[in-house]
Design a protein around this motif. Sequence first.
Motif, short mmCIF file in Angstrom:
data_model
loop_
_atom_site.label_atom_id
_atom_site.label_comp_id
_atom_site.label_asym_id
_atom_site.label_seq_id
_atom_site.Cartn_x
_atom_site.Cartn_y
_atom_site.Cartn_z
N TYR A 1 -53.41 -39.74 -51.22
CA TYR A 1 -53.51 -38.46 -50.48
C TYR A 1 -53.72 -38.58 -49.27
CZ TYR A 1 -54.48 -33.65 -48.96
OH TYR A 1 -54.42 -32.73 -48.03
N GLN B 1 -57.04 -26.98 -37.30
CA GLN B 1 -56.26 -28.05 -37.96
C GLN B 1 -56.91 -29.15 -37.39
OE1 GLN B 1 -54.38 -26.46 -40.29
NE2 GLN B 1 -52.54 -27.44 -39.61
N SER C 1 -65.91 -36.22 -42.81
CA SER C 1 -64.92 -36.68 -43.46
C SER C 1 -64.58 -38.33 -43.13
CB SER C 1 -63.87 -35.82 -43.68
OG SER C 1 -63.21 -36.13 -42.00
N TYR D 1 -60.17 -32.77 -38.22
CA TYR D 1 -61.00 -33.42 -39.05
C TYR D 1 -62.39 -33.34 -38.71
CZ TYR D 1 -56.60 -35.30 -40.59
OH TYR D 1 -55.29 -35.60 -41.24
N GLU E 1 -48.94 -31.19 -47.20
CA GLU E 1 -49.58 -31.12 -48.55
C GLU E 1 -50.01 -29.76 -48.68
OE1 GLU E 1 -49.15 -32.81 -50.97
OE2 GLU E 1 -49.12 -34.87 -50.49
N SER E 2 -50.31 -29.23 -47.65
CA SER E 2 -50.96 -27.65 -47.83
C SER E 2 -49.75 -26.81 -48.17
CB SER E 2 -51.65 -27.31 -46.54
OG SER E 2 -52.70 -27.97 -46.13
N SER F 1 -49.95 -23.10 -44.23
CA SER F 1 -50.00 -23.90 -42.65
C SER F 1 -48.76 -23.45 -42.00
CB SER F 1 -49.83 -25.51 -43.26
OG SER F 1 -48.38 -25.86 -43.61
N HIS G 1 -54.37 -37.95 -45.50
CA HIS G 1 -54.95 -36.82 -44.96
C HIS G 1 -54.30 -36.71 -43.66
CE1 HIS G 1 -57.36 -39.64 -42.30
NE2 HIS G 1 -57.65 -40.26 -43.42
N TRP G 2 -53.57 -37.66 -43.07
CA TRP G 2 -52.76 -37.21 -41.84
C TRP G 2 -51.47 -36.19 -42.34
CZ3 TRP G 2 -52.20 -42.61 -38.91
CH2 TRP G 2 -53.36 -42.91 -38.37
N HIS G 3 -51.31 -36.15 -43.59
CA HIS G 3 -50.09 -35.48 -44.07
C HIS G 3 -50.67 -34.23 -44.49
CE1 HIS G 3 -47.07 -38.34 -43.28
NE2 HIS G 3 -47.56 -39.33 -43.97
N SER G 4 -51.98 -33.87 -44.21
CA SER G 4 -52.35 -32.66 -45.09
C SER G 4 -51.78 -31.18 -44.68
CB SER G 4 -53.93 -32.47 -44.60
OG SER G 4 -53.93 -32.35 -43.11
N ASP G 5 -51.23 -31.17 -43.38
CA ASP G 5 -50.47 -29.97 -43.14
C ASP G 5 -49.18 -29.91 -44.04
OD1 ASP G 5 -50.97 -27.94 -41.25
OD2 ASP G 5 -49.32 -28.83 -39.98
#
Length: 296
Positions: free
Chosen positions: A177, A11, A17, A13, A185-186, A239, A179-183
């Motif tokens: 999107y 988890q 990126s 980056y 969004e997954s 996640s 990317h701090w909310h990727s958890d």
Amino acid sequence: MSSDRQKSTGQFYTQASHRGRSAYLRTIETAKQFFGMPNSYAAHLSIPALPIEPAYIGLVPRKPTWIPEWESEILPDRDNLIQFVKGILLSFAAVNKSHDLLAISMPIKLDNDCWVDLTMVKATTGSKEVTDTVIEERFGCLTVGNLLESRLSYEFDVKKQSENGVLAVTPVPFMRYGHWHSDLESRGLYVPKCNICGMKITGLSIDGLFCYSVDNIGIGFSSYWYNDWQPAHPKGIRSFCGSYTAVQKDRYAKWLQVDSDKKKNLYSCKVKILSSKDTFREHEVEELTFTIDSSS
């Protein structure tokens, strides 16, 4: 990353990126300074590099108290999972008289070598018999956000919707999107799937929940939480974030057109069971699908 790193995913980056987003934004700034790109157009182009999703800023992780605990001595087989899902439905109904549970998706840790990833979504069918209904992920729905507005709208492809099927779906983020909310969004928030032409569902954060409305009339909400969050999680788990969506019982007609006399309500479930005989072995993955009659 602990001894489980060989069968886990991180988890974090990568520096690449960050460099990519930085180069993208610096290119836009160069176009502004040397080629006269309008500020409004530059702002529009920069949205994909946002570190956050503005609509999710107000969300507060809250683990529901009505989710039963999985007893560690019980094996995660089909029969036990069906009973666990029925327990979730009974517990939710006991504390939510005015809402229906539309969807829930979450990881369950039995021990370090055994995990369950469970998703269940309410569905309808025209058949008298309970049949399998496929849960739709990232299909037929786009999330649309305008610049930094704290509201999202959802566009559904009505042509791809059948009379039968699940009543909620995870959308594809369009333009924005964070990317701090990727958890989050997954795992995804399951949005009520509107099938009424001309109606548009919108969502925004209110009091820590993500609330949905049609024509400024509230129809339900989503919430999320973390289950034993760690810097890494097993590869087969989406996640360590869990989410659920609830809708008001008396407002289905605002977003759903259904011939109630010919429809049967059920819950479509899909499960991944990850197990490993030893800590150093890869997880074996077993996938199960089943349906539960919501009236039983």
